[in-house]
Design a protein around this motif. Structure first.
Motif, PDB file in Angstrom:
ATOM      1  N   ASP A  35      17.672  31.929  41.415  1.00  0.00           N
ATOM      2  CA  ASP A  35      17.309  30.523  41.235  1.00  0.00           C
ATOM      3  C   ASP A  35      16.540  29.958  42.428  1.00  0.00           C
ATOM      4  N   ARG A  36      16.364  30.729  43.485  1.00  0.00           N
ATOM      5  CA  ARG A  36      15.584  30.284  44.638  1.00  0.00           C
ATOM      6  C   ARG A  36      14.101  30.591  44.492  1.00  0.00           C
ATOM      7  N   VAL A  37      13.739  31.419  43.524  1.00  0.00           N
ATOM      8  CA  VAL A  37      12.329  31.789  43.389  1.00  0.00           C
ATOM      9  C   VAL A  37      11.654  31.098  42.203  1.00  0.00           C
ATOM     10  N   ALA A  38      12.381  30.822  41.146  1.00  0.00           N
ATOM     11  CA  ALA A  38      11.803  30.156  39.987  1.00  0.00           C
ATOM     12  C   ALA A  38      12.826  29.186  39.410  1.00  0.00           C
ATOM     13  N   ARG A  39      12.330  28.186  38.706  1.00  0.00           N
ATOM     14  CA  ARG A  39      13.201  27.114  38.227  1.00  0.00           C
ATOM     15  C   ARG A  39      13.443  27.113  36.721  1.00  0.00           C
ATOM     16  N   SER A  40      12.768  28.006  36.008  1.00  0.00           N
ATOM     17  CA  SER A  40      12.968  28.060  34.554  1.00  0.00           C
ATOM     18  C   SER A  40      12.856  29.503  34.089  1.00  0.00           C
ATOM     19  N   LEU A  41      13.349  29.751  32.899  1.00  0.00           N
ATOM     20  CA  LEU A  41      13.279  31.086  32.319  1.00  0.00           C
ATOM     21  C   LEU A  41      11.823  31.525  32.166  1.00  0.00           C
ATOM     22  N   ASP A  42      10.956  30.615  31.712  1.00  0.00           N
ATOM     23  CA  ASP A  42       9.537  30.950  31.560  1.00  0.00           C
ATOM     24  C   ASP A  42       8.919  31.372  32.882  1.00  0.00           C
ATOM     25  N   GLU A  57       8.553  45.138  43.616  1.00  0.00           N
ATOM     26  CA  GLU A  57       9.983  45.047  43.301  1.00  0.00           C
ATOM     27  C   GLU A  57      10.517  43.691  43.742  1.00  0.00           C
ATOM     28  N   LEU A  58      11.401  43.100  42.937  1.00  0.00           N
ATOM     29  CA  LEU A  58      12.075  41.849  43.290  1.00  0.00           C
ATOM     30  C   LEU A  58      13.543  42.161  43.535  1.00  0.00           C
ATOM     31  N   ILE A  59      14.025  41.850  44.728  1.00  0.00           N
ATOM     32  CA  ILE A  59      15.424  42.094  45.078  1.00  0.00           C
ATOM     33  C   ILE A  59      16.089  40.767  45.401  1.00  0.00           C
ATOM     34  N   ALA A  60      17.137  40.440  44.657  1.00  0.00           N
ATOM     35  CA  ALA A  60      17.965  39.265  44.936  1.00  0.00           C
ATOM     36  C   ALA A  60      19.239  39.781  45.598  1.00  0.00           C
ATOM     37  N   VAL A  61      19.347  39.605  46.907  1.00  0.00           N
ATOM     38  CA  VAL A  61      20.429  40.252  47.649  1.00  0.00           C
ATOM     39  C   VAL A  61      21.818  39.806  47.212  1.00  0.00           C
ATOM     40  N   ALA A  62      21.975  38.569  46.786  1.00  0.00           N
ATOM     41  CA  ALA A  62      23.286  38.088  46.355  1.00  0.00           C
ATOM     42  C   ALA A  62      23.552  38.375  44.878  1.00  0.00           C
ATOM     43  N   GLN A  63      22.544  38.886  44.170  1.00  0.00           N
ATOM     44  CA  GLN A  63      22.691  39.173  42.748  1.00  0.00           C
ATOM     45  C   GLN A  63      22.042  40.510  42.405  1.00  0.00           C
ATOM     46  N   THR A  76      18.407  38.552  33.354  1.00  0.00           N
ATOM     47  CA  THR A  76      17.931  37.546  32.408  1.00  0.00           C
ATOM     48  C   THR A  76      18.937  36.405  32.288  1.00  0.00           C
ATOM     49  N   LEU A  77      20.206  36.723  32.309  1.00  0.00           N
ATOM     50  CA  LEU A  77      21.242  35.694  32.285  1.00  0.00           C
ATOM     51  C   LEU A  77      21.147  34.801  33.529  1.00  0.00           C
ATOM     52  N   MET A  78      20.966  35.404  34.697  1.00  0.00           N
ATOM     53  CA  MET A  78      20.821  34.631  35.941  1.00  0.00           C
ATOM     54  C   MET A  78      19.583  33.747  35.886  1.00  0.00           C
ATOM     55  N   TRP A  79      18.502  34.269  35.304  1.00  0.00           N
ATOM     56  CA  TRP A  79      17.287  33.469  35.165  1.00  0.00           C
ATOM     57  C   TRP A  79      17.562  32.255  34.282  1.00  0.00           C
ATOM     58  N   SER A  80      18.285  32.457  33.188  1.00  0.00           N
ATOM     59  CA  SER A  80      18.623  31.351  32.289  1.00  0.00           C
ATOM     60  C   SER A  80      19.510  30.334  32.980  1.00  0.00           C
ATOM     61  N   LEU A  81      20.450  30.814  33.792  1.00  0.00           N
ATOM     62  CA  LEU A  81      21.343  29.900  34.503  1.00  0.00           C
ATOM     63  C   LEU A  81      20.600  29.054  35.522  1.00  0.00           C
ATOM     64  N   SER A  82      19.536  29.573  36.126  1.00  0.00           N
ATOM     65  CA  SER A  82      18.785  28.764  37.080  1.00  0.00           C
ATOM     66  C   SER A  82      18.147  27.577  36.375  1.00  0.00           C
ATOM     67  N   LEU A  84      19.409  26.180  33.592  1.00  0.00           N
ATOM     68  CA  LEU A  84      20.534  25.319  33.231  1.00  0.00           C
ATOM     69  C   LEU A  84      20.978  24.487  34.426  1.00  0.00           C
ATOM     70  N   ARG A  85      21.089  25.111  35.580  1.00  0.00           N
ATOM     71  CA  ARG A  85      21.496  24.381  36.783  1.00  0.00           C
ATOM     72  C   ARG A  85      20.486  23.309  37.136  1.00  0.00           C
ATOM     73  N   ARG A  86      19.214  23.617  36.987  1.00  0.00           N
ATOM     74  CA  ARG A  86      18.152  22.663  37.306  1.00  0.00           C
ATOM     75  C   ARG A  86      18.258  21.435  36.410  1.00  0.00           C
ATOM     76  N   ALA A  87      18.690  21.643  35.165  1.00  0.00           N
ATOM     77  CA  ALA A  87      18.798  20.540  34.217  1.00  0.00           C
ATOM     78  C   ALA A  87      20.131  19.813  34.325  1.00  0.00           C
ATOM     79  N   GLY A  88      20.996  20.260  35.195  1.00  0.00           N
ATOM     80  CA  GLY A  88      22.323  19.669  35.315  1.00  0.00           C
ATOM     81  C   GLY A  88      23.259  20.465  34.451  1.00  0.00           C
ATOM     82  N   GLY A  89      23.938  21.422  35.032  1.00  0.00           N
ATOM     83  CA  GLY A  89      24.657  22.369  34.210  1.00  0.00           C
ATOM     84  C   GLY A  89      26.117  22.510  34.489  1.00  0.00           C
ATOM     85  N   GLU A  90      26.578  23.726  34.251  1.00  0.00           N
ATOM     86  CA  GLU A  90      28.000  24.022  34.241  1.00  0.00           C
ATOM     87  C   GLU A  90      28.663  23.876  35.596  1.00  0.00           C
TER      88      GLU A  90
END
Length: 121
Positions: A35-42, A57-63, A76-82, A84-90
């Protein structure tokens, strides 16, 4: 490369990273979390296609989920959650400001999820 409150493509360092990717300046992008590199699934899908086309290669050290089929699903799930979080999420944060502040700390937000319950003091 944080861009609190901005659209991903309008962030100067993000655009520079995409340009450097196109020019083949590096072979790895190292980030803390997706979620630090992009803000939406698209945006995630677009970046993933660009970097795959260039062999970056893209490496997310915490994920870091590895490279299996299951890992692709988790990414893909983490991308979707970013998004959701941006929109006010879980997580109880307010996406209006682009902030991931815990519930009750955003004084200017009128959303119920951001207000402290009356039992909390």
């Amino acid at each position: 490369m944080s861009g609190r409150g901005s659209k991903t493509l309008s962030r100067q360092n993000y655009r520079r990273m995409l340009k450097d990717t196109d020019m083949g300046h590096f072979d790895t992008i190292l980030i803390h979390k997706y979620d630090r590199v992009a803000r939406s699934l698209d945006e995630h899908v677009s970046l993933d296609k660009k970097r795959n086309d260039k062999g970056v290669e893209l490496i997310a050290v915490a994920q870091d989920f590895g490279n299996s089929t299951e890992a692709k699903i988790m990414r893909t799930l983490m991308w979707s959650l970013s998004e959701l979080r941006r929109a006010g999420g879980e997580d109880g944060s307010c996406g209006q400001s682009g902030d991931a502040a815990p519930c009750g700390t955003l004084k200017s937000c009128s959303r119920p999820m951001c207000r402290k319950p009356s039992t909390m003091r």
